[in-house]
Enzyme design. Sequence first.
Site, PDB file in Angstrom:
ATOM      1  N   TYR A   1      58.335  69.216 128.689  1.00  0.00           N
ATOM      2  CA  TYR A   1      58.165  69.676 127.304  1.00  0.00           C
ATOM      3  C   TYR A   1      57.072  68.841 126.669  1.00  0.00           C
ATOM      4  O   TYR A   1      57.091  67.612 126.776  1.00  0.00           O
ATOM      5  CB  TYR A   1      59.484  69.505 126.553  1.00  0.00           C
ATOM      6  CG  TYR A   1      59.461  69.827 125.079  1.00  0.00           C
ATOM      7  CD1 TYR A   1      59.579  68.817 124.134  1.00  0.00           C
ATOM      8  CD2 TYR A   1      59.342  71.132 124.619  1.00  0.00           C
ATOM      9  CE1 TYR A   1      59.572  69.107 122.769  1.00  0.00           C
ATOM     10  CE2 TYR A   1      59.337  71.434 123.258  1.00  0.00           C
ATOM     11  CZ  TYR A   1      59.458  70.398 122.342  1.00  0.00           C
ATOM     12  OH  TYR A   1      59.451  70.685 120.988  1.00  0.00           O
TER      13      TYR A   1
ATOM     14  N   ASP B   1      51.526  62.780 129.489  1.00  0.00           N
ATOM     15  CA  ASP B   1      52.276  62.841 128.236  1.00  0.00           C
ATOM     16  C   ASP B   1      53.307  61.713 128.228  1.00  0.00           C
ATOM     17  O   ASP B   1      54.358  61.811 128.849  1.00  0.00           O
ATOM     18  CB  ASP B   1      52.966  64.210 128.117  1.00  0.00           C
ATOM     19  CG  ASP B   1      53.773  64.315 126.832  1.00  0.00           C
ATOM     20  OD1 ASP B   1      54.287  65.423 126.549  1.00  0.00           O
ATOM     21  OD2 ASP B   1      53.917  63.302 126.123  1.00  0.00           O
TER      22      ASP B   1
ATOM     23  N   LYS C   1      57.006  58.895 119.196  1.00  0.00           N
ATOM     24  CA  LYS C   1      58.254  58.139 119.165  1.00  0.00           C
ATOM     25  C   LYS C   1      58.047  56.646 118.877  1.00  0.00           C
ATOM     26  O   LYS C   1      57.826  56.263 117.737  1.00  0.00           O
ATOM     27  CB  LYS C   1      59.023  58.397 120.469  1.00  0.00           C
ATOM     28  CG  LYS C   1      59.377  59.902 120.661  1.00  0.00           C
ATOM     29  CD  LYS C   1      60.123  60.149 121.940  1.00  0.00           C
ATOM     30  CE  LYS C   1      60.203  61.618 122.253  1.00  0.00           C
ATOM     31  NZ  LYS C   1      61.286  62.334 121.526  1.00  0.00           N
TER      32      LYS C   1
HETATM   33  P1  KE4 Z   1      57.686  65.695 118.736  1.00  0.00           P
HETATM   34  O1  KE4 Z   1      56.811  66.811 118.190  1.00  0.00           O
HETATM   35  O2  KE4 Z   1      59.152  66.110 118.795  1.00  0.00           O
HETATM   36  O3  KE4 Z   1      57.476  64.380 118.026  1.00  0.00           O
HETATM   37  O4  KE4 Z   1      57.214  65.421 120.246  1.00  0.00           O
HETATM   38  C1  KE4 Z   1      57.155  66.469 121.177  1.00  0.00           C
HETATM   39  C2  KE4 Z   1      57.296  65.885 122.574  1.00  0.00           C
HETATM   40  C3  KE4 Z   1      56.183  65.813 123.385  1.00  0.00           C
HETATM   41  N1  KE4 Z   1      56.253  65.284 124.627  1.00  0.00           N
HETATM   42  C4  KE4 Z   1      57.434  64.801 125.100  1.00  0.00           C
HETATM   43  C5  KE4 Z   1      57.479  64.221 126.486  1.00  0.00           C
HETATM   44  C6  KE4 Z   1      58.608  64.848 124.307  1.00  0.00           C
HETATM   45  O5  KE4 Z   1      59.774  64.382 124.815  1.00  0.00           O
HETATM   46  C7  KE4 Z   1      58.538  65.398 123.018  1.00  0.00           C
HETATM   47  C8  KE4 Z   1      59.761  65.532 122.120  1.00  0.00           C
HETATM   48  N2  KE4 Z   1      61.002  65.156 122.690  1.00  0.00           N
HETATM   49  C9  KE4 Z   1      62.171  65.821 122.181  1.00  0.00           C
HETATM   50  C10 KE4 Z   1      63.391  65.230 122.895  1.00  0.00           C
HETATM   51  N3  KE4 Z   1      63.301  65.369 124.288  1.00  0.00           N
HETATM   52  C11 KE4 Z   1      62.293  65.752 120.709  1.00  0.00           C
HETATM   53  C12 KE4 Z   1      63.673  65.989 120.156  1.00  0.00           C
HETATM   54  C13 KE4 Z   1      63.721  67.246 119.349  1.00  0.00           C
HETATM   55  O6  KE4 Z   1      62.968  68.185 119.647  1.00  0.00           O
HETATM   56  O7  KE4 Z   1      64.543  67.261 118.414  1.00  0.00           O
END
Ligand code: KE4
Length: 464
Positions: free
Chosen positions: A180, A275, A303
């Site tokens: 993701y 990523d 994060k």
């Molecule tokens: P954000 O847009 O959520 O800050 O980041 C997207 C993203 C991009 N790349 C990786 C590897 C990520 O894990 C994420 C976001 N992670 C999720 C949890 N696995 C966010 C939690 C959520 O969507 O509420």
Amino acid sequence: MSLIPSTSTALVARHWPGNRWIRGERAGTFILECMALTLTRSRELQLRAEQLLPGGVDSPVRAFRAVGGDPPFVKRAEGAYLFDEDGNQYLDLFGSWGPMILGHAFPPVVEAIQQAAARGASFGASTAAEGDLAELVQRCFPVVEKLRFVSSGTEACMSAIRLARGFTGRKFVIKFEGCYHGHSDAMLVKAGSGVATLGIPGSAGVPEETVMHTLALPFNDLEVVRAAFAARPEEIACVIVEPVVGNAGTILPAAGYLEGLREITTEFGALLIVDEVMTGFRLSLGGAQQLYGIKPDLTTLGKIVGGGLPCGAFGGRADVMDYLAPLGPVYQAGTLSGNPLAMAAGIAMLSHLIAHEDEVYSGLEKTTRAIAEGVAAVAREAGVALTTNRVGSMFTWFFTGDAVTDFASAAASDTAAFGRFHRAMLEAGVWLPASQFEAAFISTAHGKAEIAAVVEAARGALIG
Ligand code: KE4
């Protein structure tokens, strides 16, 4: 349905037109379905939230749909613990999905945010703090010659992909099943089964045209990547990969896999985007690329980089980054990019990680290993098939006796058993990530007492 209000009862009105939620009032000509309940405060807040926010949440995973049960509403957090609106305490094993590596309300981060806030929340102008945090990122990620801050991991990944397409003049992007990279349209594709499958929208609202240049391939299989490039030798702009997958649950790269991606992308003139939104500063100070010795062209971060405030970043080769406006033709922007409060929180967090690197990462490894091994021993005693995938303080329990090496094998595990485990552990005061396809995280605030508490809760959940 009796309507017997009591002092401890909340009358809850539902089915109010226009999605308005009225508490305890007659609803005119409308049928007012009241439930006389002894509601927990969390439940009460959830009922209100469901009238205001789709599913009652601002991000789907928080709704607990994958694991069942009602999500507690968090009132505050400190160290390794969350406290809900009803005064219940939970041992936190998901750390806001990664940022809280130093535990919640870490004093130096709190103080930095408070001091920055007193100087103003946002200026829309350049500040010294952006350069200060950028220098700290570069100390941890030497391949990041230049970078740009944004407000989320999604923005970081979306921008990095646009930049890769602009720099190479190519359209196609390779991503991997179970990985993701945020919710930008081009990344929301169904998993492809091999080279030929062009992007199939993985979400309503994403037109086929938007994802027709996204190839979604199985993770940990270099042959399909090489075949994709052989089929389109001069059309693929980049490969984007979670170097240790967290979004299918934790899945480790096979030996030589990341090196193979580096070799193939170099051979065909495509960019390698790693990523590290989840793994950056988590698996080591320099993330997965330090651990596995990979030198990507671009790196995305999120994060931890913002200390828990809205912040992401993308960076890498200066010749690539200089394609960005105002220097180059690739546009990217953001009102709150480099926000002073997020910069202050990130500086405080990274400064602590850098100053205490050995202690932090050896401690995280020791604590997380003890938790993983302790729960695995309980599972063996209970005769429950459990596979633990772990790198440092990032891990996932899969209810299967088989190895989990890609999304298909993760999805083949007993996800219903994970849901039951999640609910039982929550009842016992241990809050796991609310999906089988997420990673759990440990912080430096977790210690011996927390190890014992998790293992004890698992004993209750698996053995009774
Ligand atoms: P954000 O847009 O959520 O800050 O980041 C997207 C993203 C991009 N790349 C990786 C590897 C990520 O894990 C994420 C976001 N992670 C999720 C949890 N696995 C966010 C939690 C959520 O969507 O509420």
